[in-house]
Scaffold this active site. Structure first.
Site, PDB file in Angstrom:
ATOM      1  N   SER A   1      -9.792   1.604   3.308  1.00 43.71           N
ATOM      2  CA  SER A   1      -8.998   2.435   2.418  1.00 43.71           C
ATOM      3  C   SER A   1      -7.942   1.670   1.618  1.00 43.71           C
ATOM      4  O   SER A   1      -7.332   2.203   0.696  1.00 43.71           O
ATOM      5  CB  SER A   1      -8.279   3.514   3.243  1.00 43.71           C
ATOM      6  OG  SER A   1      -7.371   2.919   4.163  1.00 43.71           O
TER       7      SER A   1
ATOM      8  N   SER B   1      -9.905  -0.958   7.378  1.00 40.38           N
ATOM      9  CA  SER B   1      -9.434  -0.669   6.015  1.00 40.38           C
ATOM     10  C   SER B   1      -8.788  -1.841   5.300  1.00 40.38           C
ATOM     11  O   SER B   1      -8.543  -1.773   4.099  1.00 40.38           O
ATOM     12  CB  SER B   1      -8.446   0.507   6.045  1.00 40.38           C
ATOM     13  OG  SER B   1      -9.110   1.701   6.363  1.00 40.38           O
TER      14      SER B   1
ATOM     15  N   LYS C   1       0.843  -1.204   0.000  1.00 40.42           N
ATOM     16  CA  LYS C   1       0.000   0.000   0.000  1.00 40.42           C
ATOM     17  C   LYS C   1       0.874   1.248   0.000  1.00 40.42           C
ATOM     18  O   LYS C   1       1.942   1.276   0.620  1.00 40.42           O
ATOM     19  CB  LYS C   1      -0.913  -0.021   1.227  1.00 40.42           C
ATOM     20  CG  LYS C   1      -1.966   1.080   1.278  1.00 40.42           C
ATOM     21  CD  LYS C   1      -2.872   0.895   2.499  1.00 40.42           C
ATOM     22  CE  LYS C   1      -3.927   1.982   2.608  1.00 40.42           C
ATOM     23  NZ  LYS C   1      -4.805   1.790   3.794  1.00 40.42           N
TER      24      LYS C   1
END
Length: 481
Positions: free
Chosen positions: A153, A177, A78
């Site tokens: 997210s 997330s 990420k």
């Protein structure tokens, strides 16, 4: 053999027995990336990962393994986790052009064990969002149905695993997330105990709740990577040791396991497809001999209020560092300092990030800090955490759906933050109490969308949770969903 449809443990077996080259495996993932760019899961695929693969192939050929138990294992990361000499933007316009000068501790541990980092994945800007739409690089789409959101997210990290552009990926989980996009895309999403993985090198959102997490198709892969990345770190004072004798994962019957069901998370509040899937999940567990007890925790009714009071306050403090003076994008206009700050942050931060910063500053303002923020912290420490600690004295695990809702259509709830925040009601529990939690893919609806089930374990008992999850998957026949 489809080289892009392998678990890490299978890759390890093929590589060590010299049945397959690491380079060929990475090339298969690179080809899948090229074929699935429309999903928008990657911000960048690292071409130099192929050079690293060649180098490791030479090491294997010359029997120069050293201590590389993860040799050749491809992992996507990420874009809020630091990789030395790679871009770190948190999917924000304000950080475009910033190159990280150091490795996060988790990244360093992976590199030292031979893993290959293959790319940076898309995300909601600064990890704020539950849909995967709040990114300066555009929305990430759900590989199961591109008309729907992937969740956030960590949407990009979920998407690349779900679409076989990577066998494993790292995300971050502050209020769900990792688990929410895992549920929406039909894969495993694991959040370790708070402090189980070092946060050094993870861009901070809400420091009390942030935790690096994992996406995978395999429980064994999650346990393997957790084993090699967990543990205390001198660079993070909140990090703790969580490794225990539940590794290797144990194969045990579900018979006699005591599970808790929270009364306030009523099926009446869920989407009807989620409610029917959860009812079947409970029935399946009972049929295998597990015990399920319904318990009342009244504080659940305002758990979202607690989370969305504390997290924006911490976010407003953490994001104050993005001034444009030291790193990232910078306005070249000749402005006063106040005007520079105002214009820079107004131009380069998204509406969702600005919404949370404004809320956090409001909650910290004179007259409101004691009324809201201090009160929320007091309730969390004195009521919520003790109640869950007491609950775990009589139960082994807590079960919930991962989310009360199914994935939204892309763009549908873009301007409805309350509905978006509501999708976190089940997942924020584990973040608030610092416990490990996992989302398991359980069923699909008529649109082909996945519905996940969440299991929450005891704090610092991560491998115990993974062992139980492995046995749930095995006994309920959930492989291949």
């Amino acid at each position: 053999m489809d080289l892009s449809n392998l678990t890490l443990t299978k890759i390890q077996e093929l590589v060590l027995t010299k049945k397959c080259k690491i380079y060929d495996i990475l090339l298969a993932y690179k080809n899948n990336y090229e074929l699935n760019k429309d999903i928008n899961g990657y911000i960048e695929f690292f071409d130099d990962s192929l050079d690293i693969a060649k180098r490791y192939d030479d090491c294997l050929k010359n029997c120069e393994l050293e201590d590389l138990p993860l040799i050749g294992m491809p992992i996507a990361v990420k874009d809020n986790i630091s990789i030395q000499d790679k871009s770190l933007t948190c999917a924000s316009e304000i950080l475009k052009g910033y190159i990280s000068p150091y490795d996060a501790t988790v990244i360093k541990r992976l590199k030292n064990k031979g893993a290959i980092l293959i790319g940076k994945t898309n995300m909601d800007e600064f990890a704020m969002g539950s849909t995967g739409e709040f990114s300066c690089y555009g929305a990430t789409l759900n590989p199961l149905n591109r008309e729907y959101v992937i969740g956030g997210s960590s949407g990009g990290s979920a998407a690349v695993v779900a679409s076989f552009q990577a066998p494993f990926s790292l995300g971050s989980d502050t209020g769900g997330s990792v688990r929410l996009p895992a549920s929406f895309s039909g894969i495993l999403g694991f959040k370790p105990s708070y402090g189980g993985l070092s946060r050094y090198g993870l861009a901070s959102y809400a420091s009390s709740f942030d935790q690096i997490g994992f996406f995978s198709h395999s429980i064994e892969d999650i346990a393997l990577i957790l084993k090699h990345t967990c543990g205390a770190d001198k660079m993070d004072s909140t990090s703790v040791d969580i490794f225990d004798d539940f590794y290797p994962l144990k194969t045990e019957p579900l018979q006699g396991k005591n599970l808790a069901l929270i009364k306030e998370l009523s099926e009446d509040l869920m989407d009807k497809n989620v409610a029917s899937s959860f009812a079947k999940f409970k029935f399946d567990l009972l049929s295998k001999g597990a015990n399920i007890k319904e318990v009342s925790i009244e504080e659940i009714n305002f758990i979202l209020s607690i989370y969305y009071t504390i997290s924006p306050v911490e976010a407003s403090s953490n994001l104050a560092r993005y001034t444009g003076l030291c790193y990232g994008k910078r306005i070249s206009e000749n402005l006063s300092l106040n005007d520079f700050y105002f214009k820079h942050r107004s131009n380069f931060l998204s509406e969702e990030v600005k919404r949370r910063i404004i809320l956090g500053n409001y909650l910290l303002s004179e007259g409101y800090d004691a009324k809201y923020y201090a009160k929320a912290c007091e309730i969390l420490q004195n009521l919520i955490i003790p109640k869950f600690n007491k609950l775990f004295e009589s139960c082994d695990f807590i079960i919930t759906p991962t989310s009360f809702v199914k994935p939204f259509r892309v763009g549908l709830d873009f301007d409805d933050p309350v509905k978006m925040y509501y999708s976190d009601i089940c997942t924020v529990i584990a973040n608030l109490i610092g416990a490990p939690a996992i989302s398991l893919p359980y069923s699909k609806d008529k649109e082909g969308l996945s519905i996940g089930m969440q299991i929450i374990g005891r704090s610092k008992k991560d491998f115990e949770l993974l062992s139980f999850s492995k046995n749930v998957i095995r006994e309920l026949g959930l492989n291949g969903i």
